[in-house]
Design a protein around this motif. Sequence first.
Motif, PDB file in Angstrom:
ATOM      1  N   PHE A  28       0.895  -1.684   0.103  1.00 29.46           N
ATOM      2  CA  PHE A  28       0.175   0.145  -0.012  1.00 29.46           C
ATOM      3  C   PHE A  28       0.921   1.525  -0.017  1.00 29.46           C
ATOM      4  O   PHE A  28       0.511   2.328   0.011  1.00 29.46           O
ATOM      5  N   ASP A  29       2.140   1.174   0.568  1.00 25.60           N
ATOM      6  CA  ASP A  29       3.414   2.367   0.286  1.00 25.60           C
ATOM      7  C   ASP A  29       3.400   2.698  -0.583  1.00 25.60           C
ATOM      8  O   ASP A  29       3.978   4.050  -1.592  1.00 25.60           O
ATOM      9  N   ARG A  30       3.170   1.827  -2.343  1.00 31.32           N
ATOM     10  CA  ARG A  30       3.889   2.052  -3.042  1.00 31.32           C
ATOM     11  C   ARG A  30       2.435   2.198  -4.724  1.00 31.32           C
ATOM     12  O   ARG A  30       2.061   1.389  -4.999  1.00 31.32           O
ATOM     13  N   GLN A  31       1.922   3.514  -4.468  1.00 27.94           N
ATOM     14  CA  GLN A  31       1.284   3.837  -5.986  1.00 27.94           C
ATOM     15  C   GLN A  31       1.118   4.705  -6.418  1.00 27.94           C
ATOM     16  O   GLN A  31       0.599   5.374  -7.042  1.00 27.94           O
ATOM     17  N   GLY A  32       2.330   4.586  -7.022  1.00 27.54           N
ATOM     18  CA  GLY A  32       2.767   5.110  -8.115  1.00 27.54           C
ATOM     19  C   GLY A  32       2.649   6.629  -7.922  1.00 27.54           C
ATOM     20  O   GLY A  32       3.491   6.840  -7.592  1.00 27.54           O
ATOM     21  N   THR A  33       1.792   7.151  -9.110  1.00 23.48           N
ATOM     22  CA  THR A  33       2.160   8.830  -9.559  1.00 23.48           C
ATOM     23  C   THR A  33       0.616   9.204  -8.568  1.00 23.48           C
ATOM     24  O   THR A  33       1.096  10.427  -8.558  1.00 23.48           O
ATOM     25  N   LEU A  34       0.596   9.040  -7.690  1.00 24.97           N
ATOM     26  CA  LEU A  34      -0.563   9.589  -6.823  1.00 24.97           C
ATOM     27  C   LEU A  34       0.102  10.095  -6.058  1.00 24.97           C
ATOM     28  O   LEU A  34       1.649   9.545  -4.970  1.00 24.97           O
ATOM     29  N   ASP A  35      -0.553  11.544  -5.551  1.00 25.53           N
ATOM     30  CA  ASP A  35      -0.124  12.354  -4.622  1.00 25.53           C
ATOM     31  C   ASP A  35       0.092  12.009  -3.009  1.00 25.53           C
ATOM     32  O   ASP A  35      -1.811  11.845  -2.736  1.00 25.53           O
ATOM     33  N   THR A  36       0.473  11.122  -3.046  1.00 25.22           N
ATOM     34  CA  THR A  36       0.818  10.714  -1.288  1.00 25.22           C
ATOM     35  C   THR A  36       1.063  11.778  -0.397  1.00 25.22           C
ATOM     36  O   THR A  36       1.733  11.438   0.444  1.00 25.22           O
ATOM     37  N   THR A  37       0.907  12.522  -0.570  1.00 18.95           N
ATOM     38  CA  THR A  37       1.941  13.847   0.375  1.00 18.95           C
ATOM     39  C   THR A  37       0.884  14.133   1.319  1.00 18.95           C
ATOM     40  O   THR A  37       1.003  14.317   2.414  1.00 18.95           O
ATOM     41  N   SER A  38      -1.006  14.025   1.326  1.00 18.29           N
ATOM     42  CA  SER A  38      -1.719  13.754   2.660  1.00 18.29           C
ATOM     43  C   SER A  38      -1.419  12.626   3.009  1.00 18.29           C
ATOM     44  O   SER A  38      -1.180  12.855   4.600  1.00 18.29           O
ATOM     45  N   TYR A  39      -0.396  11.173   2.781  1.00 18.42           N
ATOM     46  CA  TYR A  39      -0.140  10.536   3.804  1.00 18.42           C
ATOM     47  C   TYR A  39       1.335  11.051   5.338  1.00 18.42           C
ATOM     48  O   TYR A  39       1.204  10.815   5.508  1.00 18.42           O
ATOM     49  N   ILE A  40       2.105  11.225   3.750  1.00 20.56           N
ATOM     50  CA  ILE A  40       3.335  11.654   4.666  1.00 20.56           C
ATOM     51  C   ILE A  40       3.230  13.135   5.496  1.00 20.56           C
ATOM     52  O   ILE A  40       4.153  13.285   6.568  1.00 20.56           O
ATOM     53  N   ALA A  41       2.235  14.152   4.995  1.00 21.06           N
ATOM     54  CA  ALA A  41       1.801  14.627   6.321  1.00 21.06           C
ATOM     55  C   ALA A  41       1.151  14.398   6.772  1.00 21.06           C
ATOM     56  O   ALA A  41       1.606  15.299   8.190  1.00 21.06           O
ATOM     57  N   SER A  42       0.922  13.202   7.142  1.00 24.06           N
ATOM     58  CA  SER A  42      -0.720  13.042   8.630  1.00 24.06           C
ATOM     59  C   SER A  42       0.296  13.313  10.053  1.00 24.06           C
ATOM     60  O   SER A  42      -0.105  13.971  11.052  1.00 24.06           O
ATOM     61  N   PRO A  43       1.716  13.131   9.936  1.00 16.88           N
ATOM     62  CA  PRO A  43       2.114  12.888  11.348  1.00 16.88           C
ATOM     63  C   PRO A  43       1.685  14.276  11.316  1.00 16.88           C
ATOM     64  O   PRO A  43       2.191  14.576  12.908  1.00 16.88           O
ATOM     65  N   ARG A  44       2.577  15.032  10.683  1.00 12.29           N
ATOM     66  CA  ARG A  44       2.688  17.200  11.555  1.00 12.29           C
ATOM     67  C   ARG A  44       1.036  17.703  12.161  1.00 12.29           C
ATOM     68  O   ARG A  44       1.154  18.126  13.084  1.00 12.29           O
ATOM     69  N   ALA A  45       0.177  16.701  11.327  1.00 14.82           N
ATOM     70  CA  ALA A  45      -1.417  17.266  12.178  1.00 14.82           C
ATOM     71  C   ALA A  45      -1.597  16.367  12.908  1.00 14.82           C
ATOM     72  O   ALA A  45      -1.863  17.502  13.924  1.00 14.82           O
ATOM     73  N   ILE A  46      -1.487  15.026  13.663  1.00 17.45           N
ATOM     74  CA  ILE A  46      -1.251  14.485  15.165  1.00 17.45           C
ATOM     75  C   ILE A  46      -0.754  15.346  15.437  1.00 17.45           C
ATOM     76  O   ILE A  46      -0.496  15.940  16.971  1.00 17.45           O
ATOM     77  N   GLU A  47       1.015  15.605  15.393  1.00 13.01           N
ATOM     78  CA  GLU A  47       1.776  16.775  16.294  1.00 13.01           C
ATOM     79  C   GLU A  47       1.462  17.931  17.146  1.00 13.01           C
ATOM     80  O   GLU A  47       1.923  18.188  17.193  1.00 13.01           O
ATOM     81  N   PHE A  48       1.113  18.562  15.582  1.00 12.47           N
ATOM     82  CA  PHE A  48       0.457  20.250  15.904  1.00 12.47           C
ATOM     83  C   PHE A  48      -0.356  19.895  17.145  1.00 12.47           C
ATOM     84  O   PHE A  48      -0.153  20.632  18.263  1.00 12.47           O
ATOM     85  N   ILE A  49      -1.656  19.073  17.093  1.00 15.37           N
ATOM     86  CA  ILE A  49      -2.474  19.757  18.212  1.00 15.37           C
ATOM     87  C   ILE A  49      -2.002  19.132  19.341  1.00 15.37           C
ATOM     88  O   ILE A  49      -1.944  19.912  20.719  1.00 15.37           O
ATOM     89  N   GLU A  50      -0.796  18.127  19.538  1.00 16.77           N
ATOM     90  CA  GLU A  50      -0.371  17.225  20.329  1.00 16.77           C
ATOM     91  C   GLU A  50       0.451  18.415  21.424  1.00 16.77           C
ATOM     92  O   GLU A  50       0.219  18.978  22.328  1.00 16.77           O
ATOM     93  N   ARG A  51       0.571  19.238  20.497  1.00 11.42           N
ATOM     94  CA  ARG A  51       2.157  20.346  20.942  1.00 11.42           C
ATOM     95  C   ARG A  51       1.179  21.541  21.433  1.00 11.42           C
ATOM     96  O   ARG A  51       2.308  22.079  22.118  1.00 11.42           O
ATOM     97  N   GLU A  52      -0.054  22.106  20.785  1.00  7.28           N
ATOM     98  CA  GLU A  52      -0.293  23.158  21.159  1.00  7.28           C
ATOM     99  C   GLU A  52      -1.195  22.958  21.840  1.00  7.28           C
ATOM    100  O   GLU A  52      -1.364  24.211  23.281  1.00  7.28           O
ATOM    101  N   TYR A  53      -1.555  22.035  21.846  1.00  6.45           N
ATOM    102  CA  TYR A  53      -3.253  21.292  22.888  1.00  6.45           C
ATOM    103  C   TYR A  53      -2.840  20.359  23.946  1.00  6.45           C
ATOM    104  O   TYR A  53      -3.791  20.154  25.077  1.00  6.45           O
ATOM    105  N   GLY A  54      -2.611  19.383  23.516  1.00 10.61           N
ATOM    106  CA  GLY A  54      -2.511  18.802  23.547  1.00 10.61           C
ATOM    107  C   GLY A  54      -4.171  17.547  23.454  1.00 10.61           C
ATOM    108  O   GLY A  54      -5.047  18.063  23.836  1.00 10.61           O
ATOM    109  N   TRP A  55      -3.721  16.232  23.377  1.00 11.25           N
ATOM    110  CA  TRP A  55      -5.125  15.591  22.568  1.00 11.25           C
ATOM    111  C   TRP A  55      -6.060  14.997  23.500  1.00 11.25           C
ATOM    112  O   TRP A  55      -7.292  15.563  24.049  1.00 11.25           O
ATOM    113  N   ALA A  56      -5.779  15.443  25.275  1.00 10.78           N
ATOM    114  CA  ALA A  56      -6.200  14.629  25.937  1.00 10.78           C
ATOM    115  C   ALA A  56      -7.438  15.975  26.155  1.00 10.78           C
ATOM    116  O   ALA A  56      -8.503  16.018  26.589  1.00 10.78           O
ATOM    117  N   ARG A  57      -6.503  16.853  26.400  1.00 13.23           N
ATOM    118  CA  ARG A  57      -7.707  18.480  27.056  1.00 13.23           C
ATOM    119  C   ARG A  57      -8.124  18.382  25.728  1.00 13.23           C
ATOM    120  O   ARG A  57      -9.161  19.535  25.707  1.00 13.23           O
TER     121      ARG A  57
END
Length: 409
Positions: A265-294
């Motif tokens: 599933f990691d190799r999908q030709g010319t599919l734009d996988t930048t959404s997958y690659i950028a997803s950790p940044r979104a999770i980290e953003f909320i944890e860093r700025e506010y915390g997920w439990a909060r």
Amino acid sequence: MDPTRTAPVPLPVRLASGGPARDAWPLDQKIVHLNHGSFGAVPTEVVRHQDELRRQADLSPVAWFPRAPELVAAARHEVAPFVGARAEHTAFVPNASAAATVVLNALRLEPGDEILVSDHGYGAITMGAHRLARRFGARVRTVSVPLAATADEVVDQFRAELTDAVRLVVVDQITSPTARLLPTARITELAHERGARVLVDGAHAAGLVEDAAAVAGADWWFGNLHKWPCAPRGTALLVTEATDRDDLWPLIDSWGAEERYPERFDRQGTLDTTSYIASPRAIEFIEREYGWARTRETMAALADHGAAVIGAALQPHVDAPVATDVGLPVVSMRLLRLPEGLGRDRRDADELRRRLLDLAGVESAFTSIGGVGYLRLSVHLYTEPRDFDAFVERAVPQILAFADERRRR
């Protein structure tokens, strides 16, 4: 939920970096945004990160695309623990419906076999179950779950419908149309006792339920990252420890087809996988700025306040209680009953959504359950109390006018 304003008004969220959460999302300030649950919203920091990844791809495609699978795999290793999973059990897919299709495509049934779904299921997933049944001469049966059912009552409903003919149960961890939790781990335990396997639709669960995949208890779990985790759209996870997981294939074959699950599933030709690659940044953003439990605590307070404000405005025009008991509510969404005649079916609910956006500048979601219409309110950190007041001022008059039109027909 009491549709009166008794609790203190929540303050607008401020992030660790010092600014208001509202400013961290590139949302149109002229629009009232009260429907995060449908398509999510991506923080500006994450948008810029994905834009930079796309820029790299455009600057040197030959350098980018052969290396992209490595970046996808690295992102997979980062995000899998967020849902309580291991990377080797986790694959990126474009959305929840794609994940369901991957699993349903891999299954084989016999004539007379049965698939159980619930009447709270997401339409596209239920359609996929029907398509699977038609391929093999099986049939789909629907478990009716009362809107306000407790966890024990839900389990009893499934127990009553689990016959020896059932081979697959498809059930939501958080229901999309009714904004409630279902006890999927207990349902899975029952199903396994009867020899059935379970596919859990966790489209809304990531971020709202801690370790969502782990606690679901399913043979297969899938969930969107572009909803509550605020990842770029077109980002979801499929998680399974099933021994036959190598029977799962991407919807499009690529040069990775001969690799094992989940690497294929990691190799999908010319599919734009930048959404997958950028997803950790979104999770980290909320944890860093506010915390997920909060974040979960804050969303619950905002949702309660919004339901009280909007419920108080609608109650004089609704013959039944506006505040709707859904048995096991989720932290970020609330269900409010609409005036008589609105939301009688999905088409009517969608028409009301379009009307409020076009005429009132309000993004909202409506749903129909048993011929009764509801507003599905959903919030995130960028939601502010003034948004609910704006809904009352701008949207409620349109709702009442629409209801009056229906009564005159």
